[in-house]
Design a protein around this motif. Structure first.
Motif, mmCIF file in Angstrom:
data_model
loop_
_atom_site.group_PDB
_atom_site.id
_atom_site.type_symbol
_atom_site.label_atom_id
_atom_site.label_comp_id
_atom_site.label_asym_id
_atom_site.label_seq_id
_atom_site.Cartn_x
_atom_site.Cartn_y
_atom_site.Cartn_z
ATOM 1 N N HIS A 171 0.811 -1.219 0.000
ATOM 2 C CA HIS A 171 0.000 0.000 0.000
ATOM 3 C C HIS A 171 0.841 1.264 0.000
ATOM 4 O O HIS A 171 0.512 2.247 -0.662
ATOM 5 C CB HIS A 171 -0.918 -0.007 1.226
ATOM 6 N N SER A 172 1.954 1.262 0.728
ATOM 7 C CA SER A 172 2.755 2.482 0.857
ATOM 8 C C SER A 172 4.086 2.388 0.118
ATOM 9 O O SER A 172 4.980 3.200 0.347
ATOM 10 C CB SER A 172 3.015 2.790 2.335
ATOM 11 N N GLY A 173 4.233 1.422 -0.790
ATOM 12 C CA GLY A 173 5.438 1.374 -1.606
ATOM 13 C C GLY A 173 6.642 0.774 -0.916
ATOM 14 O O GLY A 173 7.734 1.356 -0.954
ATOM 15 N N ARG A 174 6.475 -0.388 -0.300
ATOM 16 C CA ARG A 174 7.633 -1.083 0.265
ATOM 17 C C ARG A 174 8.628 -1.368 -0.853
ATOM 18 O O ARG A 174 8.261 -1.820 -1.941
ATOM 19 C CB ARG A 174 7.196 -2.382 0.934
ATOM 20 N N THR A 175 9.920 -1.101 -0.612
ATOM 21 C CA THR A 175 10.931 -1.126 -1.663
ATOM 22 C C THR A 175 12.091 -2.020 -1.273
ATOM 23 O O THR A 175 12.579 -1.965 -0.139
ATOM 24 C CB THR A 175 11.458 0.295 -1.940
ATOM 25 N N VAL A 176 12.535 -2.859 -2.215
ATOM 26 C CA VAL A 176 13.691 -3.721 -2.026
ATOM 27 C C VAL A 176 14.669 -3.460 -3.160
ATOM 28 O O VAL A 176 14.266 -3.405 -4.329
ATOM 29 C CB VAL A 176 13.294 -5.212 -2.015
ATOM 30 N N VAL A 177 15.951 -3.306 -2.832
ATOM 31 C CA VAL A 177 16.980 -3.002 -3.826
ATOM 32 C C VAL A 177 18.040 -4.102 -3.813
ATOM 33 O O VAL A 177 18.509 -4.525 -2.751
ATOM 34 C CB VAL A 177 17.643 -1.636 -3.546
ATOM 35 N N PHE A 178 18.410 -4.576 -5.024
ATOM 36 C CA PHE A 178 19.463 -5.568 -5.197
ATOM 37 C C PHE A 178 20.581 -4.985 -6.044
ATOM 38 O O PHE A 178 20.340 -4.163 -6.936
ATOM 39 C CB PHE A 178 18.928 -6.824 -5.909
ATOM 40 N N GLU A 179 21.821 -5.430 -5.780
ATOM 41 C CA GLU A 179 22.924 -5.111 -6.672
ATOM 42 C C GLU A 179 22.762 -5.947 -7.932
ATOM 43 O O GLU A 179 22.631 -7.172 -7.865
ATOM 44 C CB GLU A 179 24.269 -5.404 -6.010
ATOM 45 N N ALA A 180 22.772 -5.309 -9.090
ATOM 46 C CA ALA A 180 22.537 -6.030 -10.342
ATOM 47 C C ALA A 180 23.654 -7.016 -10.655
ATOM 48 O O ALA A 180 23.414 -8.087 -11.220
ATOM 49 C CB ALA A 180 22.371 -5.036 -11.491
ATOM 50 N N ALA A 181 24.883 -6.675 -10.298
ATOM 51 C CA ALA A 181 26.020 -7.526 -10.666
ATOM 52 C C ALA A 181 26.087 -8.807 -9.847
ATOM 53 O O ALA A 181 26.496 -9.853 -10.351
ATOM 54 C CB ALA A 181 27.317 -6.740 -10.502
ATOM 55 N N THR A 182 25.676 -8.744 -8.589
ATOM 56 C CA THR A 182 25.843 -9.887 -7.692
ATOM 57 C C THR A 182 24.530 -10.507 -7.222
ATOM 58 O O THR A 182 24.516 -11.646 -6.765
ATOM 59 C CB THR A 182 26.634 -9.473 -6.445
ATOM 60 N N GLY A 183 23.437 -9.742 -7.314
ATOM 61 C CA GLY A 183 22.169 -10.222 -6.772
ATOM 62 C C GLY A 183 22.042 -10.035 -5.274
ATOM 63 O O GLY A 183 21.032 -10.400 -4.674
ATOM 64 N N ARG A 184 23.069 -9.450 -4.645
ATOM 65 C CA ARG A 184 23.025 -9.223 -3.204
ATOM 66 C C ARG A 184 22.009 -8.139 -2.873
ATOM 67 O O ARG A 184 21.958 -7.108 -3.539
ATOM 68 C CB ARG A 184 24.408 -8.808 -2.691
ATOM 69 N N MET A 185 21.196 -8.395 -1.841
ATOM 70 C CA MET A 185 20.219 -7.393 -1.443
ATOM 71 C C MET A 185 20.922 -6.201 -0.814
ATOM 72 O O MET A 185 21.682 -6.354 0.151
ATOM 73 C CB MET A 185 19.191 -7.969 -0.466
ATOM 74 N N GLN A 186 20.659 -5.016 -1.351
ATOM 75 C CA GLN A 186 21.275 -3.792 -0.861
ATOM 76 C C GLN A 186 20.531 -3.251 0.349
ATOM 77 O O GLN A 186 21.133 -2.697 1.266
ATOM 78 C CB GLN A 186 21.294 -2.747 -1.977
ATOM 79 N N GLY A 187 19.196 -3.405 0.357
ATOM 80 C CA GLY A 187 18.437 -2.904 1.486
ATOM 81 C C GLY A 187 16.947 -2.925 1.225
ATOM 82 O O GLY A 187 16.492 -3.228 0.118
ATOM 83 N N GLU A 188 16.157 -2.619 2.265
ATOM 84 C CA GLU A 188 14.713 -2.557 2.190
ATOM 85 C C GLU A 188 14.233 -1.281 2.860
ATOM 86 O O GLU A 188 14.869 -0.776 3.779
ATOM 87 C CB GLU A 188 14.074 -3.763 2.885
ATOM 88 N N ALA A 189 13.111 -0.786 2.406
ATOM 89 C CA ALA A 189 12.518 0.405 3.014
ATOM 90 C C ALA A 189 11.009 0.301 2.918
ATOM 91 O O ALA A 189 10.471 -0.322 2.003
ATOM 92 C CB ALA A 189 12.995 1.669 2.311
ATOM 93 N N GLY A 190 10.325 0.927 3.870
ATOM 94 C CA GLY A 190 8.865 0.914 3.858
ATOM 95 C C GLY A 190 8.311 -0.200 4.723
ATOM 96 O O GLY A 190 8.961 -1.217 4.956
ATOM 97 N N SER A 191 7.096 0.000 5.188
ATOM 98 C CA SER A 191 6.461 -0.975 6.066
ATOM 99 C C SER A 191 5.882 -2.124 5.274
ATOM 100 O O SER A 191 5.480 -1.965 4.125
ATOM 101 C CB SER A 191 5.354 -0.309 6.888
ATOM 102 N N ALA A 192 5.842 -3.283 5.886
ATOM 103 C CA ALA A 192 5.288 -4.477 5.245
ATOM 104 C C ALA A 192 3.874 -4.715 5.770
ATOM 105 O O ALA A 192 3.683 -4.912 6.969
ATOM 106 C CB ALA A 192 6.160 -5.689 5.538
#
Length: 231
Positions: free
Chosen positions: A38-59
């Motif tokens: 509902h409020s745009g929970r966001t997950v970011v990955f590094e494209a080269a490695t697939g490692r998760m960079q971080g998360e933001a927003g409520s689940a």
């Protein structure tokens, strides 16, 4: 994430902590971004490695997620623009996911279908079931709101040099709005049988391609003449 030339996966499949409403890749191809909720929970990955960079927003509770969507667009200067059902666009730092600022003043359900930003970051446009919004990035409030039903704007494309916003609808037509005022422009043109799910423009904005949701067919339209070239 797949290699364009070979079609082979570059990294292993990643499990997300959300039901994704949209995906984007940053302009420098460094990060892949998924968003939902509902409020745009966001997950970011590094494209080269697939490692998760971080998360933001409520689940939200898991049982709510399949009914929730959001939209994300890669901005300029390492900024992500994330829209959601609440009518707010949040600007996030792509590397840290820190919130830089947020918009205000637009109704709910105007920011959860598409978020489009011009390469120079001067124009930001969103839409959802309740309409299309052009945002003033200086004041971070809306410059205009156009009452375009969601079924007439499933896909959205901003043509900055032509000062136009294109909408692709469930009726297979592409229609236009003036980027400066939000007023309808032109008569639109038929593109496909079924929903226009994706609109893509060439860098020079002389041609637009529209693709169908149901059968994957596409058409290319030369913008000078609105002439159908290929199917």
């Amino acid at each position: 994430i797949f290699d364009v030339a070979s079609g082979k996966p570059l990294i292993e499949e990643q499990r997300l902590s959300l039901v994704a409403g949209d995906l984007a890749i940053t302009a420098d191809s460094r990060y892949v971004v998924a968003t939902g909720g509902h409020s745009g929970r966001t997950v970011v990955f590094e494209a080269a490695t697939g490692r998760m960079q971080g998360e933001a927003g409520s689940a939200p509770p898991r049982y709510l997620e399949p009914r929730r969507t959001a939209a994300v667009a890669s901005g300029v200067g390492g900024t992500l623009f994330v829209g959601a059902e609440d009518g707010v666009v949040r600007a996030l730092d792509a590397a840290t996911l820190a919130e830089l600022w947020r918009t205000s003043g637009a109704p709910e359900l105007t920011t959860n279908y598409n978020v489009a930003v011009t390469p120079d970051g001067s124009a930001l446009v969103t839409n959802g079931p309740a309409g299309v919004v052009r945002w003033n990035l200086q004041t971070r409030t809306h410059a205009w709101i156009a009452n375009v039903p969601g079924e007439l704007c499933r896909s959205l494309l901003v043509l900055h040099t032509r000062s136009a916003v294109l909408c692709g609808g469930d009726n297979g037509r592409v229609s236009g709005l003036d980027l400066a005022s939000g007023e309808p422009v032109g008569r639109g043109f038929p593109a496909l049988a079924g929903t226009v799910a994706v609109l893509v423009g060439t860098p020079a904005e002389t041609m637009v391609a529209a693709f169908s949701r149901s059968n994957g067919l596409g058409v290319a339209v030369r913008m000078e003449r609105h002439a159908l070239l290929t199917r």
